[in-house]
Design a protein around this motif. Structure first.
Motif, mmCIF file in Angstrom:
data_model
loop_
_atom_site.group_PDB
_atom_site.id
_atom_site.type_symbol
_atom_site.label_atom_id
_atom_site.label_comp_id
_atom_site.label_asym_id
_atom_site.label_seq_id
_atom_site.Cartn_x
_atom_site.Cartn_y
_atom_site.Cartn_z
ATOM 1 N N PHE A 62 59.069 6.094 -0.977
ATOM 2 C CA PHE A 62 60.334 6.718 -1.361
ATOM 3 C C PHE A 62 61.360 5.667 -1.775
ATOM 4 O O PHE A 62 62.013 5.799 -2.825
ATOM 5 C CB PHE A 62 60.876 7.546 -0.185
ATOM 6 N N LEU A 63 61.505 4.601 -0.974
ATOM 7 C CA LEU A 63 62.480 3.555 -1.280
ATOM 8 C C LEU A 63 62.136 2.846 -2.588
ATOM 9 O O LEU A 63 63.029 2.524 -3.384
ATOM 10 C CB LEU A 63 62.542 2.541 -0.132
ATOM 11 N N SER A 64 60.847 2.597 -2.803
ATOM 12 C CA SER A 64 60.418 1.918 -4.036
ATOM 13 C C SER A 64 60.744 2.758 -5.261
ATOM 14 O O SER A 64 61.240 2.244 -6.271
ATOM 15 C CB SER A 64 58.915 1.626 -3.986
ATOM 16 N N PHE A 65 60.478 4.059 -5.183
ATOM 17 C CA PHE A 65 60.720 4.939 -6.323
ATOM 18 C C PHE A 65 62.206 5.013 -6.652
ATOM 19 O O PHE A 65 62.603 4.899 -7.822
ATOM 20 C CB PHE A 65 60.169 6.331 -6.027
ATOM 21 N N ILE A 66 63.038 5.171 -5.616
ATOM 22 C CA ILE A 66 64.488 5.254 -5.833
ATOM 23 C C ILE A 66 65.026 3.947 -6.404
ATOM 24 O O ILE A 66 65.825 3.946 -7.355
ATOM 25 C CB ILE A 66 65.223 5.593 -4.517
ATOM 26 N N SER A 67 64.599 2.817 -5.839
ATOM 27 C CA SER A 67 65.089 1.518 -6.316
ATOM 28 C C SER A 67 64.656 1.255 -7.753
ATOM 29 O O SER A 67 65.407 0.657 -8.536
ATOM 30 C CB SER A 67 64.600 0.395 -5.401
ATOM 31 N N MET A 68 63.454 1.722 -8.122
ATOM 32 C CA MET A 68 62.991 1.531 -9.494
ATOM 33 C C MET A 68 63.782 2.379 -10.483
ATOM 34 O O MET A 68 64.075 1.934 -11.593
ATOM 35 C CB MET A 68 61.493 1.851 -9.594
ATOM 36 N N PHE A 73 68.028 1.555 -15.156
ATOM 37 C CA PHE A 73 69.270 1.547 -15.932
ATOM 38 C C PHE A 73 69.964 0.184 -15.879
ATOM 39 O O PHE A 73 70.530 -0.269 -16.879
ATOM 40 C CB PHE A 73 70.212 2.639 -15.416
ATOM 41 N N ILE A 74 69.902 -0.461 -14.713
ATOM 42 C CA ILE A 74 70.545 -1.770 -14.566
ATOM 43 C C ILE A 74 69.841 -2.810 -15.438
ATOM 44 O O ILE A 74 70.492 -3.580 -16.162
ATOM 45 C CB ILE A 74 70.547 -2.210 -13.095
ATOM 46 N N ASN A 75 68.510 -2.847 -15.364
ATOM 47 C CA ASN A 75 67.754 -3.822 -16.156
ATOM 48 C C ASN A 75 67.965 -3.624 -17.648
ATOM 49 O O ASN A 75 68.092 -4.600 -18.399
ATOM 50 C CB ASN A 75 66.259 -3.719 -15.831
ATOM 51 N N TRP A 97 63.963 2.519 -22.917
ATOM 52 C CA TRP A 97 62.558 2.922 -23.018
ATOM 53 C C TRP A 97 61.612 1.736 -22.985
ATOM 54 O O TRP A 97 60.398 1.909 -22.819
ATOM 55 C CB TRP A 97 62.344 3.740 -24.286
ATOM 56 N N LEU A 98 62.168 0.529 -23.150
ATOM 57 C CA LEU A 98 61.340 -0.678 -23.096
ATOM 58 C C LEU A 98 61.064 -1.122 -21.663
ATOM 59 O O LEU A 98 59.961 -1.572 -21.352
ATOM 60 C CB LEU A 98 62.028 -1.822 -23.862
ATOM 61 N N VAL A 99 62.053 -0.990 -20.792
ATOM 62 C CA VAL A 99 61.952 -1.513 -19.421
ATOM 63 C C VAL A 99 60.676 -1.083 -18.692
ATOM 64 O O VAL A 99 60.032 -1.910 -18.026
ATOM 65 C CB VAL A 99 63.212 -1.130 -18.605
ATOM 66 N N PRO A 100 60.246 0.189 -18.789
ATOM 67 C CA PRO A 100 59.026 0.589 -18.068
ATOM 68 C C PRO A 100 57.763 -0.149 -18.516
ATOM 69 O O PRO A 100 56.779 -0.181 -17.773
ATOM 70 C CB PRO A 100 58.907 2.088 -18.368
ATOM 71 N N VAL A 101 57.779 -0.728 -19.716
ATOM 72 C CA VAL A 101 56.598 -1.426 -20.224
ATOM 73 C C VAL A 101 56.183 -2.541 -19.272
ATOM 74 O O VAL A 101 54.984 -2.767 -19.040
ATOM 75 C CB VAL A 101 56.876 -2.006 -21.631
ATOM 76 N N ALA A 102 57.166 -3.247 -18.709
ATOM 77 C CA ALA A 102 56.860 -4.365 -17.813
ATOM 78 C C ALA A 102 56.127 -3.923 -16.564
ATOM 79 O O ALA A 102 55.418 -4.709 -15.927
ATOM 80 C CB ALA A 102 58.164 -5.075 -17.427
ATOM 81 N N THR A 103 56.272 -2.645 -16.195
ATOM 82 C CA THR A 103 55.672 -2.129 -14.971
ATOM 83 C C THR A 103 54.224 -1.704 -15.162
ATOM 84 O O THR A 103 53.455 -1.666 -14.196
ATOM 85 C CB THR A 103 56.483 -0.915 -14.464
ATOM 86 N N LEU A 104 53.839 -1.400 -16.387
ATOM 87 C CA LEU A 104 52.483 -0.890 -16.646
ATOM 88 C C LEU A 104 51.370 -1.789 -16.088
ATOM 89 O O LEU A 104 50.466 -1.291 -15.398
ATOM 90 C CB LEU A 104 52.290 -0.658 -18.141
ATOM 91 N N PRO A 105 51.393 -3.110 -16.350
ATOM 92 C CA PRO A 105 50.307 -3.945 -15.801
ATOM 93 C C PRO A 105 50.307 -3.976 -14.267
ATOM 94 O O PRO A 105 49.242 -4.020 -13.648
ATOM 95 C CB PRO A 105 50.612 -5.337 -16.375
ATOM 96 N N LEU A 106 51.495 -3.946 -13.665
ATOM 97 C CA LEU A 106 51.601 -4.062 -12.208
ATOM 98 C C LEU A 106 51.041 -2.849 -11.481
ATOM 99 O O LEU A 106 50.694 -2.930 -10.302
ATOM 100 C CB LEU A 106 53.062 -4.283 -11.814
ATOM 101 N N PHE A 179 68.210 -13.906 -17.068
ATOM 102 C CA PHE A 179 68.335 -12.823 -16.081
ATOM 103 C C PHE A 179 67.900 -13.308 -14.700
ATOM 104 O O PHE A 179 68.561 -13.056 -13.687
ATOM 105 C CB PHE A 179 67.483 -11.636 -16.526
ATOM 106 N N MET A 180 66.787 -14.041 -14.643
ATOM 107 C CA MET A 180 66.280 -14.540 -13.368
ATOM 108 C C MET A 180 67.221 -15.557 -12.746
ATOM 109 O O MET A 180 67.413 -15.585 -11.526
ATOM 110 C CB MET A 180 64.887 -15.136 -13.569
#
Length: 202
Positions: A62-68, A73-75, A97-106, A179-180
């Motif tokens: 639950f916490l992971s989903f909410i934080s993501m 929007f922040i990223n 719509w680009l931000v979720p792309v980084a999550t696909l491999p993970l 950003f990092m």
């Protein structure tokens, strides 16, 4: 399917997500990413609270989903601002719509995370107590795989930022690097503030 094509055709997958702009697909990506990430949060919860590992796993999901969702929007905003500073021309809605792309491999690290969770019971091994490196092996192997996938994710994101902002992938990597650095400075400042102004007795 973007979940598979991200490995063999990252550029095509990026264009697909940018053109499709599907809320349902994006929420599915975030949910699967939260499922994959949940086991890595469990050790922290077990250290802070007296919980069953299964309960901690559900809370972590639950916490992971909410934080993501919040980070989505922040990223996008950060990538928009830094990208513009570096001469990019991307719009905020494109970066959204680009931000979720980084999550696909993970997402594909999920089996590794759950195998480690099953072996360790969600507990963080303590070398001082165990006296052996053996309990650390699942963590070490899992972390090495995650790092490898994470590097690929950074490469894909750099390509995506280059596409959206209409500049090179190297400049896209520059956006991530800046950003990092900002994130590191922010976290360091927060830790400094907590240590010297909150937790320090007067």
């Amino acid at each position: 399917m973007p979940f598979l094509s991200i490995w063999s055709q990252p550029t095509k997958t990026i264009h697909y997500l940018l053109e499709k702009r599907s809320v349902k697909l994006t929420l599915l990506i975030w949910f699967l990413a939260a499922v994959a990430n949940a086991p890595t949060v469990v050790p922290n919860l077990l250290q802070l609270f007296e919980l069953q590992a299964s309960t901690a796993l559900i809370i972590s999901l639950f916490l992971s989903f909410i934080s993501m969702l919040i980070g989505w929007f922040i990223n996008a905003g950060v990538y928009y601002g830094i990208g513009r500073m570096l001469g990019g021309s991307g719009r905020y809605d494109e970066l959204l719509w680009l931000v979720p792309v980084a999550t696909l491999p993970l997402i594909w690290v999920a089996p590794v995370n759950y195998i480690v969770f099953a072996i360790t019971g969600g507990q963080q091994p303590n070398f001082m107590l165990d006296g052996s490196l053996t309990p650390y092996l699942p963590f070490i192997i899992g972390n090495l795989i995650t790092i490898g996938v994470g590097i690929f994710s950074i490469v894909v994101t750099s390509m995506g930022l280059g596409i959206v902002h209409r500049f090179s992938s190297w400049r896209g990597f520059g956006v991530i690097a800046i950003f990092m650095v900002i994130l590191f400075v922010f976290i360091f400042a927060m830790v400094f503030f907590l240590m010297f102004f909150v937790f320090t007795p007067y």
